[in-house]
Design an enzyme around this catalytic site. Structure first.
Site, mmCIF file in Angstrom:
data_model
loop_
_atom_site.group_PDB
_atom_site.id
_atom_site.type_symbol
_atom_site.label_atom_id
_atom_site.label_comp_id
_atom_site.label_asym_id
_atom_site.label_seq_id
_atom_site.Cartn_x
_atom_site.Cartn_y
_atom_site.Cartn_z
ATOM 1 N N GLU A 121 0.813 -1.220 0.000
ATOM 2 C CA GLU A 121 0.000 0.000 0.000
ATOM 3 C C GLU A 121 0.843 1.266 0.000
ATOM 4 O OE1 GLU A 121 -0.446 -2.636 1.896
ATOM 5 O OE2 GLU A 121 -2.326 -3.425 1.085
ATOM 6 N N HIS A 181 -11.384 -5.706 8.362
ATOM 7 C CA HIS A 181 -11.996 -5.419 7.068
ATOM 8 C C HIS A 181 -13.143 -4.410 7.191
ATOM 9 C CE1 HIS A 181 -9.851 -9.051 5.853
ATOM 10 N NE2 HIS A 181 -10.157 -8.793 4.600
HETATM 11 C C1 LIG Z 1 -2.001 -4.844 4.224
HETATM 12 C C2 LIG Z 1 -3.006 -5.671 3.496
HETATM 13 N N1 LIG Z 1 -3.314 -5.367 2.218
HETATM 14 C C3 LIG Z 1 -4.246 -6.076 1.544
HETATM 15 C C4 LIG Z 1 -4.874 -7.136 2.141
HETATM 16 C C5 LIG Z 1 -5.932 -7.920 1.377
HETATM 17 N N2 LIG Z 1 -5.419 -9.254 1.024
HETATM 18 C C6 LIG Z 1 -5.704 -10.334 1.777
HETATM 19 S S1 LIG Z 1 -4.929 -11.692 1.247
HETATM 20 C C7 LIG Z 1 -4.189 -10.882 -0.028
HETATM 21 C C8 LIG Z 1 -3.228 -11.623 -0.920
HETATM 22 C C9 LIG Z 1 -2.070 -12.208 -0.161
HETATM 23 O O1 LIG Z 1 -1.255 -12.986 -0.979
HETATM 24 P P1 LIG Z 1 0.027 -13.721 -0.419
HETATM 25 O O2 LIG Z 1 0.815 -12.791 0.455
HETATM 26 O O3 LIG Z 1 0.743 -14.308 -1.572
HETATM 27 O O4 LIG Z 1 -0.532 -14.842 0.541
HETATM 28 P P2 LIG Z 1 -1.566 -16.020 0.227
HETATM 29 O O5 LIG Z 1 -2.950 -15.470 0.420
HETATM 30 O O6 LIG Z 1 -1.315 -16.491 -1.166
HETATM 31 O O7 LIG Z 1 -1.297 -17.063 1.234
HETATM 32 C C10 LIG Z 1 -4.584 -9.538 -0.026
HETATM 33 C C11 LIG Z 1 -4.167 -8.557 -1.036
HETATM 34 C C12 LIG Z 1 -4.525 -7.435 3.469
HETATM 35 N N3 LIG Z 1 -5.081 -8.463 4.127
HETATM 36 N N4 LIG Z 1 -3.591 -6.704 4.118
#
Ligand SMILES: Cc1ncc(C[n+]2csc(CCOP(=O)(O)OP(=O)(O)O)c2C)c(N)n1
Lengths: 351, 339
Positions: B73, B142
């Site tokens: 972000e 959220h």
């Molecule tokens: C700071 C933040 N930004 C956005 C989100 C929304 N979000 C939740 S999961 C996700 C993707 C995460 O991907 P990754 O780090 O590869 O982990 P995975 O879900 O594949 O285990 C996002 C963008 C969040 N939870 N926290």
């Protein structure tokens, strides 16, 4: 990439095999994790579990790593790391409660240093550095382990934490689970880097790339990293190369962003099947002894589910609990407001 | 019912839309109208956003103008600041308002200061969209309502629509505004209401409140997800003969104080409704403005109906205790009437 077992279960690195007991224990933990994941889907569809992020296919990445810790070590799991938390000893009932959106899922057992699943991405990484340093200051040999995804490793917190851990020689083990996706974003869109373990180079700490679907390999490299950290050798970044076979959460529709072809082939790399084949071939497990194990795991889960069912629903004023050790005058007033409103539930209809 | 603000660019034609469709329509119009407009953020491209607000836009305008960023972000906002300084019109999405905190350095230290610190040599025509608020049973973090943090940042405008038509008209105004605008979208409203939305490039001016209902007895001031809650309370009050004037602020910065003060001068009673925590929320700012400019008209103390001084609870069973409901607003209305 470190690998112990080939996808077909045959041994490729005899010298890295843990002892038979450990191999069986890793299998047991992977089965417990998979059972949770599979039952979780059913419970979700029945409305008995809230939205949760599945981790099926990533058991070796979570179990093999967390199994290298003892109960004196710290675990900082993300929302996807139910398998890791269960392996370290988080009770199934508490884990169910968490994904049921119950405050009982936040009551962490006193004999465990595991934090509730982190929802904001990457924030846990610097915190693990702090916990690790605190352990060292207090003269223990305990370490801290934190998880992150490939997407999360783009956040500033990830890089700052790796740099701090290296500079301060913190006894930390960083697990970067590269499961190919951050919701809809494939790793190739996330970063131009193709070997995320090499991110460690920039911070002067060791980086290891391991087959994340091979529990014996993840266990081996993590144990080495944990031992190094315990002995004052500092942090390690471990990239587990795995795949998110399932949707991002049970409510997600992956057909919007990836094709069946993207996922095909990963079933053949299934971590549970891989270790199973090895154990059967090596004569460490028979189909009969496995059946006993599965029955035991199913019974353990059902008992935990019954326990989770017995947790009372939160009461309205509970949402204000645990904000401060001593509630502020404002919180006391607000609690009174909630009690007044909820003392007369029939008034609701009139509004 | 009168609208305080006069929409511009209205051709007369309308189409029934949800709020998320209206937002998508506004982004589509902005991309088509101006090559400088660029949309980016987590999952906004291929997937069309976790709420589908950017659905289909990458297919229509290409991967250079609508693109997925890595998950960071601070970099999303920081990069957008650079793009804006250098002549583009960045429209960034923060996936949930509760996840904008990693970007707070860029927002608090920079976003609002460029015009001021370069004596207008540079300015920042940037929009940051972020879904916010509760009422839909989301996991931890959220459902936050961090609008007061943004409103407290000089140089940043803060807009929070409560209807599809306003969402479209305000978003187009925001994208065409020469200064940075934070645009909060109530998750609860994305698909729960449909209404006729003017087609074409339709603008609702930033800084003008909307009179939702008129009444002589109590003024209820609210915005975003709380407008429909206040409307229900006002309807209940009308049944027992209490006339409630519901004012949808639409814009927190700049705030339409004239409309608020004129209404409070008429009714002599003010109730303010938000779903953010009680202490130091934007509701407190509204109360202060009323106290400063209309205290002589007040016939009862101002009452705030808000969330509580605790993190928003992700506990489905009791989530709705936190978020103000029509009953709580109705009680506040009775309280100021009975004073
Ligand atoms: C700071 C933040 N930004 C956005 C989100 C929304 N979000 C939740 S999961 C996700 C993707 C995460 O991907 P990754 O780090 O590869 O982990 P995975 O879900 O594949 O285990 C996002 C963008 C969040 N939870 N926290």
């Amino acid at each position: 990439m470190v690998q112990c077992l080939a996808p077909d279960g045959s041994v490729v690195r005899e010298d890295l095999l843990p002892d038979p007991e450990t191999r069986l224990e890793l299998y047991r933990q992977m089965r417990r994790a998979r059972h949770f994941d599979e039952r979780g889907w059913v419970l979700y569809r029945q409305g008995r579990l809230g939205v949760f992020p599945p981790f099926g296919g990533m058991e070796a990445s979570q179990v093999g790593t967390a199994a290298a810790l003892t109960k004196n070590d710290w675990l900082f799991p993300t929302y996807r790391d139910t398998g890791a938390a269960l392996t370290l000893g988080l009770p199934i009932a508490r884990t169910l409660a968490y994904w049921r959106t119950s405050p009982h899922g936040w009551h962490m057992p006193a004999d465990l240093k595991v934090l509730p699943f982190y929802i904001p991405i990457a924030t846990q990484y610097p915190q693990a550095v702090g916990a690790a340093l605190a352990e060292r200051r207090q003269g223990t040999r305990n370490v801290a382990m934190a998880f992150i995804g490939d997407g999360g490793s783009s956040e500033g917190d990830f890089h700052e934490a790796l740099n701090f851990a290296g500079a301060l020689n913190a006894p930390c083990v960083f697990i970067l689970q590269n499961n190919g996706w951050a919701i809809s974003v494939p790793t190739r869109t996330q970063t131009r880097a193709t070997d995320l373990s090499r991110r460690a180079d920039g911070y002067g700490i060791p980086g290891v790339r391991v087959d994340g679907n091979d529990a014996l390999a993840t266990y081996h490299v993590t144990r080495e990293a944990v031992e190094r950290a315990r002995n004052g050798g500092g942090p390690t970044l471990i990239e587990t190369v795995t795949y998110r076979v399932k949707p991002h959460t049970v409510a997600d529709d992956p057909s919007r962003y990836r094709s069946e072809a993207d996922t095909a082939g990963w079933d053949a790399k299934d971590p549970v099947t891989r270790l199973r084949t090895h154990l059967l071939n090596a004569g460490l497990m028979t189909e009969a002894s496995e059946a006993d194990l599965l029955a035991e795991i199913a019974a353990e889960f059902e008992a935990a589910l019954a326990e989770a069912d017995s947790y009372p629903e939160p009461t309205p004023a509970e949402i204000l609990d645990h904000v401060f050790a001593e509630p502020t005058p404002q919180l006391k007033k607000q609690r009174a407001e909630i009690l007044a409103e909820h003392a007369a539930p029939n008034q609701k209809e009139q509004a | 019912m009168t609208a305080t603000a006069t929409p511009t660019g209205h051709t007369g034609a309308t189409k029934t839309m949800t709020m998320v469709a209206a937002i998508n329509d506004a982004l589509d119009i902005a991309l088509a109208a101006d090559d400088a407009v660029h949309i980016f953020g987590e999952d906004v491209g291929v997937m069309g956003g976790v709420f589908r607000a950017t659905d289909g836009l990458q297919a229509r305008y290409g991967e250079e103008r609508v693109f997925d960023t890595p998950l960071a972000e601070a970099a999303i906002v920081g990069m957008g600041i650079g793009m804006g300084l250098a002549g583009l019109k960045p429209v960034a999405e923060i996936q949930f308002a509760g996840f904008l905190y990693p970007a707070l350095d860029q927002i608090l230290s920079h976003l609002g200061r460029y015009r001021h610190r370069t004596r207008s040599r540079y300015h920042l025509p940037m929009v940051i969209r972020a879904p916010y608020g509760g009422g839909v049973h989301t996991p931890e973090q959220h459902a936050d309502s961090p609008e007061a943090i943004l409103a407290h940042t000089p140089g940043v405008k803060v807009v929070i629509p409560s209807t599809p038509a306003d969402a479209k008209g305000l978003l187009l105004s925001a994208i065409n505004d020469p200064d940075p605008v934070f645009f909060f979208e109530a998750i609860k409203l994305y698909r729960s209401v449909k209404e006729d939305v003017p087609t074409g490039d339709y603008r609702v001016p930033i800084g003008k409140a909307r009179m939702v209902t008129e009444g002589d007895d109590v003024t209820v001031i609210c915005y975003g997800g709380m407008v429909e809650v206040a409307q229900k309370a006002a309807a209940a009050a009308a049944q027992v003969g209490i006339g409630v004037e519901v004012i949808d602020l639409r814009t927190l910065v700049p705030m339409d104080t004239d409309t608020v003060i004129a209404s409070v001068a008429k009714t002599g009673r003010a109730v303010i409704v938000t779903e953010a925590p009680r202490t130091a929320g934007f509701h407190s700012e509204i109360a202060a403005v009323i106290a400063e400019e209309a205290i002589e008209h007040l016939r009862a103390p101002i009452v705030r109906v808000t969330g509580f001084d605790a993190p928003y609870p992700p506990f489905t069973a009791v989530e709705d205790v936190y978020r103000p409901n029509p009953l709580r607003v109705a009680k506040a209305i009775r309280q100021v009437m009975d004073y």
